[in-house]
Design a protein around this motif. Structure first.
Motif, PDB file in Angstrom:
ATOM      1  N   TYR A  10       0.841  -1.200   0.000  1.00  0.00           N
ATOM      2  CA  TYR A  10       0.000   0.000   0.000  1.00  0.00           C
ATOM      3  C   TYR A  10       0.870   1.241   0.000  1.00  0.00           C
ATOM      4  N   VAL A  11       0.308   2.325  -0.525  1.00  0.00           N
ATOM      5  CA  VAL A  11       0.968   3.636  -0.411  1.00  0.00           C
ATOM      6  C   VAL A  11      -0.053   4.671   0.041  1.00  0.00           C
ATOM      7  N   GLY A  12       0.442   5.744   0.665  1.00  0.00           N
ATOM      8  CA  GLY A  12      -0.427   6.865   1.024  1.00  0.00           C
ATOM      9  C   GLY A  12      -0.820   7.630  -0.230  1.00  0.00           C
ATOM     10  N   LEU A  13      -1.969   8.287  -0.196  1.00  0.00           N
ATOM     11  CA  LEU A  13      -2.476   9.071  -1.330  1.00  0.00           C
ATOM     12  C   LEU A  13      -2.683  10.528  -0.928  1.00  0.00           C
ATOM     13  N   PRO A  14      -2.154  11.517  -1.618  1.00  0.00           N
ATOM     14  CA  PRO A  14      -1.309  11.428  -2.805  1.00  0.00           C
ATOM     15  C   PRO A  14       0.168  11.248  -2.467  1.00  0.00           C
ATOM     16  N   ALA A  15       0.518  11.197  -1.163  1.00  0.00           N
ATOM     17  CA  ALA A  15       1.909  11.004  -0.781  1.00  0.00           C
ATOM     18  C   ALA A  15       1.948  10.033   0.393  1.00  0.00           C
ATOM     19  N   MET A  16       3.114   9.492   0.653  1.00  0.00           N
ATOM     20  CA  MET A  16       3.219   8.472   1.694  1.00  0.00           C
ATOM     21  C   MET A  16       2.704   8.963   3.051  1.00  0.00           C
ATOM     22  N   HIS A  17       2.922  10.252   3.344  1.00  0.00           N
ATOM     23  CA  HIS A  17       2.550  10.739   4.686  1.00  0.00           C
ATOM     24  C   HIS A  17       1.046  10.978   4.861  1.00  0.00           C
ATOM     25  N   SER A  18       0.265  10.920   3.786  1.00  0.00           N
ATOM     26  CA  SER A  18      -1.135  11.377   3.850  1.00  0.00           C
ATOM     27  C   SER A  18      -1.971  10.714   4.945  1.00  0.00           C
ATOM     28  N   PRO A  19      -1.959   9.382   5.100  1.00  0.00           N
ATOM     29  CA  PRO A  19      -2.850   8.809   6.115  1.00  0.00           C
ATOM     30  C   PRO A  19      -2.510   9.263   7.527  1.00  0.00           C
ATOM     31  N   TRP A  20      -1.229   9.449   7.813  1.00  0.00           N
ATOM     32  CA  TRP A  20      -0.845   9.808   9.190  1.00  0.00           C
ATOM     33  C   TRP A  20      -1.114  11.264   9.497  1.00  0.00           C
ATOM     34  N   ARG A  21      -1.071  12.078   8.473  1.00  0.00           N
ATOM     35  CA  ARG A  21      -1.302  13.512   8.718  1.00  0.00           C
ATOM     36  C   ARG A  21      -2.779  13.852   8.783  1.00  0.00           C
ATOM     37  N   SER A  22      -3.614  12.959   8.290  1.00  0.00           N
ATOM     38  CA  SER A  22      -5.036  13.280   8.206  1.00  0.00           C
ATOM     39  C   SER A  22      -5.680  13.351   9.601  1.00  0.00           C
ATOM     40  N   GLY A  23      -6.443  14.401   9.823  1.00  0.00           N
ATOM     41  CA  GLY A  23      -7.223  14.517  11.061  1.00  0.00           C
ATOM     42  C   GLY A  23      -6.412  14.847  12.296  1.00  0.00           C
ATOM     43  N   LEU A  24      -5.169  15.291  12.122  1.00  0.00           N
ATOM     44  CA  LEU A  24      -4.369  15.616  13.312  1.00  0.00           C
ATOM     45  C   LEU A  24      -4.790  16.972  13.872  1.00  0.00           C
ATOM     46  N   PRO A  25      -4.877  17.096  15.193  1.00  0.00           N
ATOM     47  CA  PRO A  25      -5.166  18.410  15.772  1.00  0.00           C
ATOM     48  C   PRO A  25      -3.902  19.294  15.717  1.00  0.00           C
TER      49      PRO A  25
END
Ligand code: FAD
Length: 323
Positions: free
Chosen positions: A101-116
């Motif tokens: 799997y890869v993050g969309l559109p970049a590798m960091h996308s899933p981890w950065r999503s929804g961060l306060p």
């Protein structure tokens, strides 16, 4: 409970998200200009380039469920790479049934999503910490932060060890030399490579991995571009090598692998001092202090890789409630 997390890579972010869900107040500190650490990508060539983690697997049921949620949110997609291997001078198909799997559109996308965002302090290298009825953190630039009930060090082992001056027992358990370095180079090409391979595991050459970043799903790009990782031995020996030297070498390696001339229009270099886990050193698990409310976690605790970083973060969050 107020928890400070030093390190906002995959492990630190996974830990913090689990703690937030459990009702804790969380604050992250990271020396980088953005979150996601070794799973972050750089802006270049008209899009993002994954210079660190290239893909991730999802073998553990809890992580698989998380990846499914991210897929529904279009933050992650499978990467059906056309895998090859290069050994003894031969390039040959090397398909396997591992789902990547890869993050969309970049590798960091899933981890950065929804961060306060307000709970994250970036460009902040913590250089000392002390405990007196609560944790106090001292940043390199003179700032200090206090009033934390618990502390998670979500760092590579050498960087965690530097901070554990008050807790010799815990420091002794940290395998400081467990992460090996890696020079990563991205090359944008004037003409696409005429070969079906999109990822190659390489043996017995200075590079160990070659992948077409622009082939990954959801990537925007001006041109076809490739990422090459130099192997740990070469990277260690050539730790001080210059970007332009490495770029020329990477170009020659690409040319040799595919047996064709490649013309490079732009290149990008990143040196990772603490990159890949040396698997021969085992996996110590998440470390918990016997003296202070402090937990040390990272990919290396469970054997390296993104998936283990995420799992170590989840384990660290559980441990926080028992310190
Ligand atoms: P990190 O991502 O290292 O997070 C630690 C964070 O702490 C960093 O953001 C850093 O800035 C911060 N920090 C350090 N010291 C301090 C300090 N004193 N104060 C404040 N902040 C600090 N994994 C895979 O699954 N698949 C792959 O294909 C793959 N390829 C890789 C290729 C390369 C070149 C590299 C470098 C890694 C690769 N990995 C891969 C490994 C994967 O990236 C890691 O396992 C994972 O990202 C580690 O996350 P972490 O949170 O444990 O550590």
């Amino acid at each position: 409970m107020r928890v400070a997390i030093v390190g906002a890579g995959v492990a630190g972010l996974s830990c913090g998200q689990a703690l937030l869900s459990a009702g804790a107040e969380v604050h992250w500190f990271d020396k980088g200009r953005a979150t996601a650490g070794r799973a972050s990508a750089k802006r270049a060539f008209g899009g993002h380039v994954d210079l660190g983690a290239q893909y991730f697997t999802a073998r553990h049921v809890a992580f698989r469920e998380q990846v499914e949620r991210w897929q529904q949110q279009q933050l992650v997609a499978p990467w059906p790479a056309k895998l090859y291997s290069f050994a003894e001078g031969h390039l040959q198909p090397s398909a396997d049934d591992i789902k990547r799997y890869v993050g969309l559109p970049a590798m960091h996308s899933p981890w950065r999503s929804g961060l306060p965002e307000q709970a994250i302090t970036l460009s902040c290298r913590i250089q000392a910490m002390s405990y007196q009825q609560g944790w106090q953190l001292q940043a390199e630039d003179g700032r200090s932060f206090s009033g934390f009930d618990a502390l998670v060090l979500a760092l590579p082992p050498a960087q965690a060890s530097e901070l554990l001056t008050q807790d010799e027992d815990l420091r002794q358990q940290v395998p400081v030399s467990m992460l090996q370095p890696c020079h990563a180079i991205a090359l944008a090409l004037s003409e696409p490579i005429a070969h079906p391979a999109t990822a190659v595991f390489v043996k017995d050459r200075p590079v160990s991995w070659v992948a077409c970043n622009s082939d990954k799903p959801g990537r925007q790009s001006d041109s076809q571009h490739w990422v090459l990782h130099f192997n740990p031995e070469f990277s260690q020996q050539q730790l001080a090598a210059r970007a332009d030297e490495l770029s020329l070498l990477a170009q020659a390696e690409l040319s040799l692998l595919f047996q064709q001339d490649v013309l490079v229009t732009q290149s990008l270099h990143q040196r990772w001092l603490y990159a890949i886990v040396d698997a021969e050193q085992g996996a110590p698990g998440v470390l918990i202090s016997r003296r202070f409310p402090c937990v040390v976690a990272g990919d290396w605790c469970l054997g390296g890789r993104v998936e283990n970083a995420w799992l170590a973060g989840q384990q660290a969050a559980k441990a926080v409630f028992h310190v």
